[in-house]
Design an enzyme around this catalytic site. Structure first.
Site, PDB file in Angstrom:
ATOM      1  N   ARG A  63       0.829  -1.219   0.000  1.00  0.00           N
ATOM      2  CA  ARG A  63       0.000   0.000   0.000  1.00  0.00           C
ATOM      3  C   ARG A  63       0.860   1.264   0.000  1.00  0.00           C
ATOM      4  O   ARG A  63       0.446   2.331  -0.447  1.00  0.00           O
ATOM      5  CB  ARG A  63      -0.970  -0.001   1.192  1.00  0.00           C
ATOM      6  CG  ARG A  63      -1.749   1.299   1.339  1.00  0.00           C
ATOM      7  CD  ARG A  63      -3.020   1.173   2.174  1.00  0.00           C
ATOM      8  NE  ARG A  63      -2.868   0.386   3.370  1.00  0.00           N
ATOM      9  CZ  ARG A  63      -2.209   0.757   4.472  1.00  0.00           C
ATOM     10  NH1 ARG A  63      -1.616   1.930   4.519  1.00  0.00           N
ATOM     11  NH2 ARG A  63      -2.127  -0.049   5.509  1.00  0.00           N
ATOM     12  N   TYR A 116     -17.671  13.913 -16.178  1.00  0.00           N
ATOM     13  CA  TYR A 116     -18.086  12.532 -15.939  1.00  0.00           C
ATOM     14  C   TYR A 116     -19.101  12.485 -14.785  1.00  0.00           C
ATOM     15  O   TYR A 116     -18.892  13.125 -13.746  1.00  0.00           O
ATOM     16  CB  TYR A 116     -16.847  11.679 -15.632  1.00  0.00           C
ATOM     17  CG  TYR A 116     -17.184  10.285 -15.192  1.00  0.00           C
ATOM     18  CD1 TYR A 116     -17.951   9.455 -15.994  1.00  0.00           C
ATOM     19  CD2 TYR A 116     -16.768   9.804 -13.964  1.00  0.00           C
ATOM     20  CE1 TYR A 116     -18.283   8.173 -15.586  1.00  0.00           C
ATOM     21  CE2 TYR A 116     -17.089   8.526 -13.545  1.00  0.00           C
ATOM     22  CZ  TYR A 116     -17.859   7.724 -14.364  1.00  0.00           C
ATOM     23  OH  TYR A 116     -18.198   6.460 -13.948  1.00  0.00           O
ATOM     24  N   ASP A 181      -8.986  16.964 -16.055  1.00  0.00           N
ATOM     25  CA  ASP A 181      -9.241  15.564 -16.412  1.00  0.00           C
ATOM     26  C   ASP A 181      -9.088  15.481 -17.930  1.00  0.00           C
ATOM     27  O   ASP A 181      -9.896  16.014 -18.688  1.00  0.00           O
ATOM     28  CB  ASP A 181     -10.649  15.153 -15.971  1.00  0.00           C
ATOM     29  CG  ASP A 181     -10.926  13.671 -16.242  1.00  0.00           C
ATOM     30  OD1 ASP A 181     -10.381  13.134 -17.234  1.00  0.00           O
ATOM     31  OD2 ASP A 181     -11.699  13.066 -15.480  1.00  0.00           O
ATOM     32  N   LYS A 206      -9.522   3.893 -19.456  1.00  0.00           N
ATOM     33  CA  LYS A 206      -9.955   4.192 -20.816  1.00  0.00           C
ATOM     34  C   LYS A 206      -8.787   3.995 -21.803  1.00  0.00           C
ATOM     35  O   LYS A 206      -8.312   2.895 -21.958  1.00  0.00           O
ATOM     36  CB  LYS A 206     -10.541   5.601 -20.843  1.00  0.00           C
ATOM     37  CG  LYS A 206     -11.576   5.847 -19.732  1.00  0.00           C
ATOM     38  CD  LYS A 206     -12.729   4.884 -19.832  1.00  0.00           C
ATOM     39  CE  LYS A 206     -13.871   5.052 -18.878  1.00  0.00           C
ATOM     40  NZ  LYS A 206     -13.647   5.323 -17.490  1.00  0.00           N
TER      41      LYS A 206
HETATM   42  C1  LIG Z   1     -13.606  11.609 -18.040  1.00  0.00           C
HETATM   43  C2  LIG Z   1     -13.644  10.600 -16.948  1.00  0.00           C
HETATM   44  N1  LIG Z   1     -13.028  10.860 -15.776  1.00  0.00           N
HETATM   45  C3  LIG Z   1     -13.042   9.981 -14.754  1.00  0.00           C
HETATM   46  C4  LIG Z   1     -13.710   8.779 -14.850  1.00  0.00           C
HETATM   47  C5  LIG Z   1     -13.706   7.824 -13.689  1.00  0.00           C
HETATM   48  O1  LIG Z   1     -12.805   6.811 -13.931  1.00  0.00           O
HETATM   49  P1  LIG Z   1     -12.967   5.299 -13.342  1.00  0.00           P
HETATM   50  O2  LIG Z   1     -14.187   4.726 -13.956  1.00  0.00           O
HETATM   51  O3  LIG Z   1     -11.682   4.666 -13.779  1.00  0.00           O
HETATM   52  O4  LIG Z   1     -13.080   5.425 -11.869  1.00  0.00           O
HETATM   53  C6  LIG Z   1     -14.349   8.446 -16.043  1.00  0.00           C
HETATM   54  C7  LIG Z   1     -15.058   7.158 -16.187  1.00  0.00           C
HETATM   55  O5  LIG Z   1     -15.794   6.954 -17.147  1.00  0.00           O
HETATM   56  C8  LIG Z   1     -14.326   9.389 -17.119  1.00  0.00           C
HETATM   57  O6  LIG Z   1     -14.940   9.139 -18.286  1.00  0.00           O
END
Ligand SMILES: Cc1ncc(COP(=O)(O)O)c(C=O)c1O
Length: 406
Positions: A63, A116, A181, A206
């Site tokens: 961890r 998201y 992001d 992704k």
């Molecule tokens: C733009 C974006 N940021 C963050 C996330 C969250 O990621 P995770 O599903 O790996 O927790 C997603 C998930 O679809 C996303 O599309």
């Protein structure tokens, strides 16, 4: 730094291979590490708990540190032009750690919709004890308060593909750090840190993973900021599993190839959909008029491979028939995989977002988000064309997504 991205992506995190006598990254699955010298181990423990480097002697406990994960983090940091990076067991775990680390500066965040769905929910619900002011990309300065710890933006935005001018947001934020992001863009198409952002975050689930078999998140930035984030990670858990780190590192050399191929196919499909009378509207930053701030070329090397569209009928049954008629394209959430995925955000990924906020952000009930994969464009179009045949020809074509505000 004068090497091309593709060269760096092949070699990042692999500089010690000859010295180690290996040609693939060593995979270390240990959960604990021997501590024969207690004094050295205690020093390493203190350092790792604070988010710093191991001090020799022992990594103590997974961890706190794992060499395979560390190797992926160093590779990703290099590709983002960052001093350091921290990898997590999901994108949401990464965002949570960033927010918890930011709390020492204040309990308020400024953010821009859409983003998201679960990220929106995490901020709106105050689950982590931070308040949020939702604003537009032009009104960041007005939303900043003395206790604002972070500005959070996502560009291109999930699911409407809105583009945000990162440099402008950074200017407006002043001394407040900006988190971008950049999941939809990947480091291939966009480098937020070079534009002044303090942190760049990816759902590595992704494009970075790219094969639909790794759940992960990663955040990159300065030593100081990443140290604070690793401090939170060491205390709360959420370190990425080393096998996932191995797979992510394995995928970096092909990232650019995958992103560019999917992007070319997405451009082709977006143009076909936009010209089709069975489709009411298409969102794709590469289409004429959809990049009013001319960010493609300046901020992004290309529009990416996600697009969104509405059918010519907003009858929910028409959408169900359309999706049901697809044979090659998989109805599923997530994106950035080798295969093409489609889903209605209002009903799935963004259902946790307040209904009015969702509508204001242009996420209509009939919007479909499609992540274009690596299949042949002609095969994908044949699949879409076949499914579009289920859309009634009498359907009225209307512009339902609000016009781009720029
Ligand atoms: C733009 C974006 N940021 C963050 C996330 C969250 O990621 P995770 O599903 O790996 O927790 C997603 C998930 O679809 C996303 O599309």
């Amino acid at each position: 730094m004068d090497q091309a991205f593709s060269t760096r992506a092949v070699h990042a995190g692999r500089g010690d291979f000859i010295e180690k006598g290996v040609h693939a990254p060593p995979l270390d699955l240990s959960t604990t590490y021997p501590t024969p010298d207690l004094e050295l181990a205690a020093r390493s423990f203190d350092s790792l708990v604070a988010g710093d480097e191991p001090q020799g002697g022992s990594f103590v406990y997974q961890r706190l540190f794992n060499p395979t994960t560390d190797r992926f983090e160093r590779a990703l940091a290099e590709l983002e032009g960052a001093e350091d990076a921290a990898a997590f067991s999901s994108g949401m775990a990464a965002l949570s750690a960033v927010l918890l680390a930011a709390k020492s500066r204040g309990a308020h965040v400024v953010a821009v919709r859409p983003m998201y769905g679960t990220a929106d929910h995490l901020l709106t619900s105050r689950l982590l004890g931070l308040g949020v002011t939702w604003t537009t990309q032009d009104d960041i300065a007005d939303a900043i308060r003395p206790d604002t710890a972070l500005v959070v933006i996502e560009t291109p935005a999930n699911p409407t593909l809105n583009l945000i001018d990162i440099a402008s947001v950074v200017r407006q934020a002043g001394a407040v750090p900006v988190l971008v992001d950049s999941t939809f863009a990947t480091p291939v198409l966009q480098q937020p840190l070079a534009l002044g952002a303090a942190l760049v975050l990816h759902s590595a689930t992704k494009f970075l993973g790219g094969h639909g078999d790794v759940l992960a998140g990663v955040v990159a930035g300065s030593h100081t900021m990443v140290r604070d984030i690793k401090h939170v990670r060491a205390a709360t858990g959420g370190l990425l599993h080393p096998l996932s780190s191995y797979l992510l590192h394995r995928g970096l050399p092909t990232l650019q190839l995958r992103v560019e191929r999917a992007q070319a196919t997405a451009g082709d499909l977006a143009a076909r959909l936009a010209a089709d009378s069975r489709v009411a509207s298409v969102r794709f930053p590469g289409l004429p008029g959809q990049d009013p701030r001319t960010l493609i070329g300046r901020q992004m090397l290309g529009p990416g491979s996600i697009l969104a569209f509405e059918l010519a009928s907003d009858d929910p049954q028409v959408m169900r028939n359309f999706v049901g008629a697809l044979q090659l394209i998989t109805p599923a959430v997530s994106l950035g995989s080798t295969d093409t995925l489609i889903q209605p955000p209002a009903a799935l990924t963004h259902r946790v977002v307040d209904q009015h906020a969702r509508q204001d952000a242009g996420i209509s009930q009939g919007l479909l988000r499609m992540s274009v994969g690596l299949e042949d464009a002609r095969d994908l179009w044949r699949d879409l064309d076949r499914a579009l045949a289920t859309v009634p020809s009498h359907a009225v074509t209307t512009e339902r997504i609000p016009a781009l505000a720029g």
